[in-house]
Design a protein around this motif. Structure first.
Motif, PDB file in Angstrom:
ATOM      1  N   ALA A  64       0.863  -1.190   0.000  1.00 20.85           N
ATOM      2  CA  ALA A  64       0.000   0.000   0.000  1.00 20.85           C
ATOM      3  C   ALA A  64       0.891   1.229   0.000  1.00 20.85           C
ATOM      4  O   ALA A  64       2.093   1.167   0.272  1.00 20.85           O
ATOM      5  CB  ALA A  64      -0.914  -0.012   1.220  1.00 20.85           C
ATOM      6  N   GLY A  65       0.283   2.357  -0.305  1.00 16.00           N
ATOM      7  CA  GLY A  65       1.033   3.606  -0.322  1.00 16.00           C
ATOM      8  C   GLY A  65       1.543   3.934  -1.707  1.00 16.00           C
ATOM      9  O   GLY A  65       1.196   3.269  -2.697  1.00 16.00           O
ATOM     10  N   SER A  66       2.372   4.948  -1.781  1.00 17.24           N
ATOM     11  CA  SER A  66       2.834   5.470  -3.060  1.00 17.24           C
ATOM     12  C   SER A  66       4.361   5.526  -3.096  1.00 17.24           C
ATOM     13  O   SER A  66       4.996   5.886  -2.101  1.00 17.24           O
ATOM     14  CB  SER A  66       2.272   6.888  -3.279  1.00 17.24           C
ATOM     15  OG  SER A  66       2.865   7.501  -4.403  1.00 17.24           O
ATOM     16  N   TYR A  67       4.903   5.148  -4.267  1.00 16.78           N
ATOM     17  CA  TYR A  67       6.336   5.305  -4.499  1.00 16.78           C
ATOM     18  C   TYR A  67       6.507   5.874  -5.899  1.00 16.78           C
ATOM     19  O   TYR A  67       6.054   5.301  -6.884  1.00 16.78           O
ATOM     20  CB  TYR A  67       7.075   3.966  -4.367  1.00 16.78           C
ATOM     21  CG  TYR A  67       8.534   4.053  -4.782  1.00 16.78           C
ATOM     22  CD1 TYR A  67       9.340   5.121  -4.383  1.00 16.78           C
ATOM     23  CD2 TYR A  67       9.103   3.067  -5.584  1.00 16.78           C
ATOM     24  CE1 TYR A  67      10.667   5.202  -4.770  1.00 16.78           C
ATOM     25  CE2 TYR A  67      10.443   3.133  -5.974  1.00 16.78           C
ATOM     26  CZ  TYR A  67      11.212   4.212  -5.564  1.00 16.78           C
ATOM     27  OH  TYR A  67      12.534   4.299  -5.943  1.00 16.78           O
ATOM     28  N   ARG A  68       7.148   7.059  -5.970  1.00 17.33           N
ATOM     29  CA  ARG A  68       7.348   7.738  -7.239  1.00 17.33           C
ATOM     30  C   ARG A  68       8.835   7.866  -7.535  1.00 17.33           C
ATOM     31  O   ARG A  68       9.628   8.171  -6.636  1.00 17.33           O
ATOM     32  CB  ARG A  68       6.710   9.133  -7.222  1.00 17.33           C
ATOM     33  CG  ARG A  68       5.189   9.115  -7.088  1.00 17.33           C
ATOM     34  CD  ARG A  68       4.621  10.529  -7.007  1.00 17.33           C
ATOM     35  NE  ARG A  68       3.179  10.512  -6.891  1.00 17.33           N
ATOM     36  CZ  ARG A  68       2.343  10.497  -7.929  1.00 17.33           C
ATOM     37  NH1 ARG A  68       2.834  10.517  -9.166  1.00 17.33           N
ATOM     38  NH2 ARG A  68       1.050  10.459  -7.734  1.00 17.33           N
ATOM     39  N   VAL A  69       9.203   7.633  -8.794  1.00 15.07           N
ATOM     40  CA  VAL A  69      10.562   7.843  -9.266  1.00 15.07           C
ATOM     41  C   VAL A  69      10.532   9.011 -10.233  1.00 15.07           C
ATOM     42  O   VAL A  69       9.928   8.920 -11.307  1.00 15.07           O
ATOM     43  CB  VAL A  69      11.120   6.587  -9.969  1.00 15.07           C
ATOM     44  CG1 VAL A  69      12.513   6.866 -10.519  1.00 15.07           C
ATOM     45  CG2 VAL A  69      11.153   5.408  -9.010  1.00 15.07           C
ATOM     46  N   GLN A  70      11.114  10.138  -9.784  1.00 14.41           N
ATOM     47  CA  GLN A  70      11.105  11.384 -10.559  1.00 14.41           C
ATOM     48  C   GLN A  70       9.677  11.716 -11.011  1.00 14.41           C
ATOM     49  O   GLN A  70       9.414  12.062 -12.151  1.00 14.41           O
ATOM     50  CB  GLN A  70      12.040  11.274 -11.766  1.00 14.41           C
ATOM     51  CG  GLN A  70      12.638  12.628 -12.166  1.00 14.41           C
ATOM     52  CD  GLN A  70      13.771  12.498 -13.141  1.00 14.41           C
ATOM     53  OE1 GLN A  70      13.769  11.611 -13.992  1.00 14.41           O
ATOM     54  NE2 GLN A  70      14.750  13.380 -13.038  1.00 14.41           N
ATOM     55  N   GLY A  71       8.747  11.581 -10.053  1.00 17.57           N
ATOM     56  CA  GLY A  71       7.358  11.932 -10.274  1.00 17.57           C
ATOM     57  C   GLY A  71       6.517  10.847 -10.901  1.00 17.57           C
ATOM     58  O   GLY A  71       5.299  11.009 -11.047  1.00 17.57           O
ATOM     59  N   ARG A  72       7.100   9.710 -11.251  1.00 12.95           N
ATOM     60  CA  ARG A  72       6.367   8.639 -11.911  1.00 12.95           C
ATOM     61  C   ARG A  72       5.945   7.588 -10.897  1.00 12.95           C
ATOM     62  O   ARG A  72       6.777   6.989 -10.227  1.00 12.95           O
ATOM     63  CB  ARG A  72       7.238   7.999 -12.984  1.00 12.95           C
ATOM     64  CG  ARG A  72       6.509   6.969 -13.828  1.00 12.95           C
ATOM     65  CD  ARG A  72       7.438   6.397 -14.878  1.00 12.95           C
ATOM     66  NE  ARG A  72       6.770   5.433 -15.729  1.00 12.95           N
ATOM     67  CZ  ARG A  72       7.373   4.718 -16.681  1.00 12.95           C
ATOM     68  NH1 ARG A  72       8.667   4.884 -16.887  1.00 12.95           N
ATOM     69  NH2 ARG A  72       6.683   3.863 -17.411  1.00 12.95           N
ATOM     70  N   GLU A  73       4.631   7.362 -10.779  1.00 14.21           N
ATOM     71  CA  GLU A  73       4.100   6.398  -9.826  1.00 14.21           C
ATOM     72  C   GLU A  73       4.447   4.977 -10.288  1.00 14.21           C
ATOM     73  O   GLU A  73       4.177   4.593 -11.426  1.00 14.21           O
ATOM     74  CB  GLU A  73       2.588   6.551  -9.714  1.00 14.21           C
ATOM     75  CG  GLU A  73       1.922   5.539  -8.788  1.00 14.21           C
ATOM     76  CD  GLU A  73       2.423   5.657  -7.365  1.00 14.21           C
ATOM     77  OE1 GLU A  73       2.919   4.630  -6.855  1.00 14.21           O
ATOM     78  OE2 GLU A  73       2.350   6.762  -6.789  1.00 14.21           O
ATOM     79  N   THR A  74       5.040   4.186  -9.379  1.00 19.72           N
ATOM     80  CA  THR A  74       5.498   2.839  -9.738  1.00 19.72           C
ATOM     81  C   THR A  74       4.487   1.753  -9.399  1.00 19.72           C
ATOM     82  O   THR A  74       4.619   0.621  -9.872  1.00 19.72           O
ATOM     83  CB  THR A  74       6.817   2.511  -9.019  1.00 19.72           C
ATOM     84  OG1 THR A  74       6.581   2.509  -7.603  1.00 19.72           O
ATOM     85  CG2 THR A  74       7.892   3.533  -9.353  1.00 19.72           C
ATOM     86  N   GLY A  75       3.512   2.050  -8.581  1.00 22.82           N
ATOM     87  CA  GLY A  75       2.618   1.012  -8.076  1.00 22.82           C
ATOM     88  C   GLY A  75       1.827   0.303  -9.150  1.00 22.82           C
ATOM     89  O   GLY A  75       1.478  -0.872  -8.986  1.00 22.82           O
ATOM     90  N   GLN A  76       1.530   0.990 -10.254  1.00 24.48           N
ATOM     91  CA  GLN A  76       0.707   0.396 -11.301  1.00 24.48           C
ATOM     92  C   GLN A  76       1.518  -0.096 -12.497  1.00 24.48           C
ATOM     93  O   GLN A  76       0.948  -0.513 -13.505  1.00 24.48           O
ATOM     94  CB  GLN A  76      -0.322   1.428 -11.793  1.00 24.48           C
ATOM     95  CG  GLN A  76      -1.218   1.983 -10.700  1.00 24.48           C
ATOM     96  CD  GLN A  76      -1.988   0.877  -9.990  1.00 24.48           C
ATOM     97  OE1 GLN A  76      -2.499  -0.045 -10.616  1.00 24.48           O
ATOM     98  NE2 GLN A  76      -2.071   0.969  -8.670  1.00 24.48           N
TER      99      GLN A  76
END
Length: 656
Positions: A64-76
């Motif tokens: 759960a939660g959010s992880y972004r790489v240089q603004g790009r969401e990785t969860g999906q």
């Protein structure tokens, strides 16, 4: 540093199954890491720091939660999109190095660039330059087993930098090194930070953590402190402008895909060479199956050709007229309408090249004190032309002998060897057929045909008139054989014969048998038998394919760590699947080639022990066998390859 975080975590949780419930390893973690930072994540074993690093490196996904790489969401993102992030942003330095044992130092360094699509020449130059920079100029062609721990870690660092290494994730980078090598590695990481790389150290050693500008302490899955630090390494305080741009090699998609294919092909060959005995045993089922199929087809073709040659020796393009409605007609012996005048009438027809009446009888044949049961053939003067028989010595009887009912005989080679075994000249000698004496005037050449008129028995040929009047006493014929003129089709001749004899007899009390019918029957029978036996041989191919699948599944298990490393440096699922599928196909194709070679060898050995006929190999059967081997590799190699491609990178890396 820019205001936009390079890596951003919000309320991030990671849970794992534990019995009937779950256990939270990371609990609502909030964290920002900016480009150009050198960060140390510290904590005791089980605190969650390694899990955090795996998520930061896109090796694992949060629950759960959010992880972004240089603004790009990785969860999906799917597996291949995460692999692209690992190729473009991250370089991994592992505590256990995780180098591929079959590759040289330079080969290990080049792997990430292969998956990124970097051209081969540029890739080799960059790998050499990185190794030279890290003090390994003279060790580029050494495999990991020939390098010290410190040297292996340097190769690991060079690999992390191969695609740019915007973010370098170092998991216990000094944990497996001695003190001197550990200091050298930390010095290198400090230099890389000074050049603008973002460095994330994961360690439980506070002395290592003191090299960072920022120390994040984690305990029981939560960040308990996040403080700035004055690093020990003076180079870290003079960091260059942070690297925020990802360099993507410009390359045609086809060229990049070809490079990845060649890498997979090379690794398949290395893996096969590393386990030669196992590879051969895996091939064995394929070798036996292919050899069986090719040999059976060649045996069937050779047998068919030999039989057809035998049929040809009976007389090509011939039609035989027999009384009755067909083979097995029990009333045929009572039909006595086939007479010599029918043969004379047929001889006058334009479609007839030559015609011979035929009557058969059996008798005890005697010469001197030698006796043998034999067959007496009463034939016309054109019989030998019709059957294509050749004279070995003496002469044949002619029309005058037929009309005069002369007691002259032509014997076959079996009769010559039976009655004249010492090689004496049989011409002019007298044989007794029962009580009837006949003088030998000719000897025929040996007939190899199993379907020849003598059927391997002693046979004596007399004018049919002599047999009918002096031996059998019958007035009717057993058969008439017509040799069809070359310019006339067999079907037209059959129609003409049928029409003529029906007119003469008033009813069709006969049937026709031609050599083409026999040929077709034997061809169909041989093909059916070949297909049947080939189907049985195919079973061994299937068994061999199952063996390939089992061994490839074992190979996936043995090489799980390698798969994890390749995924960590950016390999797509298709790259992993391609590598193992190529290996399976190579095993089967090489097995197919060896199987064909074994079949050809069997043919040579068979020819030494059997002179009656030879195996006739068909290029078509070899091509089909080769394609079958390739197909088996694809079919039975797909499941192991798919399993390899769907491995979790974290699980794969954790196995040795």
């Amino acid at each position: 540093m820019s205001n936009q975080p390079l890596l951003q975590l919000r309320q991030l949780r990671r849970e794992f199954p534990a019995g009937e419930g779950t256990i939270a390893v990371l609990k609502d973690v909030d964290l920002d890491i900016h480009a150009g930072e050198m960060v140390a994540i510290v904590g005791q074993s089980g605190s969650g720091k390694s899990t955090l690093m795996n998520i930061l490196g896109c090796l694992d996904k949060p629950t759960a939660g959010s992880y972004r790489v240089q603004g790009r969401e990785t969860g999906q993102l799917d597996a291949d999109e995460l692999a692209a992030l690992r190729r473009e942003y991250f370089g991994f330095i592992f505590q256990r190095y995780h180098l591929l044992s079959d590759l040289t130092a330079q080969g290990n360094v080049e792997v990430p660039a292969i998956y990124a699509g970097m051209p081969g020449e540029a890739r080799a130059q960059r790998a050499k330059a990185l190794l030279e920079r890290l003090g390994l100029a003279g060790r580029t062609e050494h495999t990991p087993g020939k390098l010290s721990g410190g040297q292996q870690q340097r190769v690991s660092i060079a690999r992390a930098l191969m695609n740019g290494g915007l973010v370098i994730l170092a998991d216990e980078p000094t944990g497996a090194l001695d003190s001197a090598s550990g200091r050298e590695v930390m010095q290198i990481l400090g230099e890389l930070h000074a050049e603008g790389h973002t460095i994330i150290l994961v360690t439980h050693d506070m002395q290592v953590a003191e090299h960072a500008q920022r120390i994040i302490e984690i305990r029981d899955g939560q960040i308990i402190s996040d403080r700035p630090n004055t690093p020990r390494n003076p180079l870290a305080t003079s960091a260059a402008a942070p690297k925020t741009q990802v360099v993507k090699p410009s390359r045609l998609a086809f060229s990049a895909a070809l490079d990845r294919f060649m890498e997979a092909f090379r690794m398949a060959l290395l893996a096969m060479n590393a386990h030669r005995l196992r590879t051969f045993l895996t091939m064995l089922g394929i070798i036996i199956g292919i050899a069986s199929v090719v040999s059976v087809v060649a045996l069937g073709t050779g047998t068919q050709q030999a039989v057809l040659q035998n049929i040809a020796s009976i007389g090509t393009n011939t039609i035989e007229v027999r009384p009755g409605t067909g083979f097995g007609d029990r009333g045929a012996n009572r039909i006595r309408t086939l007479v010599a005048s029918d043969a004379d009438a047929l001889a006058q027809q334009s479609y007839a090249d030559s015609v011979t009446p035929s009557v058969n009888s059996n008798a005890t044949i005697r010469y001197g004190n030698v006796e043998a049961s034999g067959q007496i053939q009463g034939v016309g003067e054109q019989f030998f032309q019709v059957r294509g028989m050749k004279l070995a010595m003496g002469s044949l009887f002619g029309r005058e002998a037929v009309h005069a009912r002369s007691q002259v005989a032509v014997i076959d080679d079996n009769a010559r060897t039976t009655f004249f075994p010492d090689g004496s000249d049989p011409i002019g000698q007298v044989l007794f057929l029962g009580k009837v004496p006949v003088r030998v005037i000719g000897v025929l050449q040996a007939q190899s045909a199993a379907f020849g008129p003598n059927f391997g028995t002693v046979t004596v040929y007399l004018p049919y008139t002599t047999v009918m009047s002096r031996i059998s006493g019958q007035s009717h014929l057993n058969s008439i054989v017509v040799r069809v003129a070359d310019s006339v089709s067999t079907q037209a001749a059959e129609a003409g014969i049928t029409q003529l004899l029906v007119q003469r007899h008033g009813v069709q009390d006969f049937f026709l048998m031609n050599s083409d019918t026999i040929r077709e029957t034997i061809e169909n029978t041989t093909q059916t038998m070949t297909l049947l036996i080939s189907s049985i041989a195919v079973i061994s191919l299937v068994v061999g394919g199952i063996g390939v699948m089992n061994i490839m599944l074992v190979s996936v298990t043995e090489r799980t760590s390698e798969i994890g490393v390749r995924m960590a440096v950016g390999a797509r699922q298709s790259d992993i699947q391609q590598q193992f599928l190529i290996e399976a196909v190579l095993v089967c194709v090489l097995g197919g080639v060896l199987g064909i070679a074994l079949a050809l060898l069997f043919g040579q050995v068979f020819a030494q022990f059997n002179s009656d006929f030879q195996l006739i190999y068909s290029m078509q059967s070899m091509v089909v066998a080769f394609l079958c081997a390739s197909g088996i590799g694809i079919v039975f190699g797909y499941l192991p390859a798919r399993n390899a491609a769907q491995l979790n990178p974290i699980d794969a890396l954790s196995r040795d």
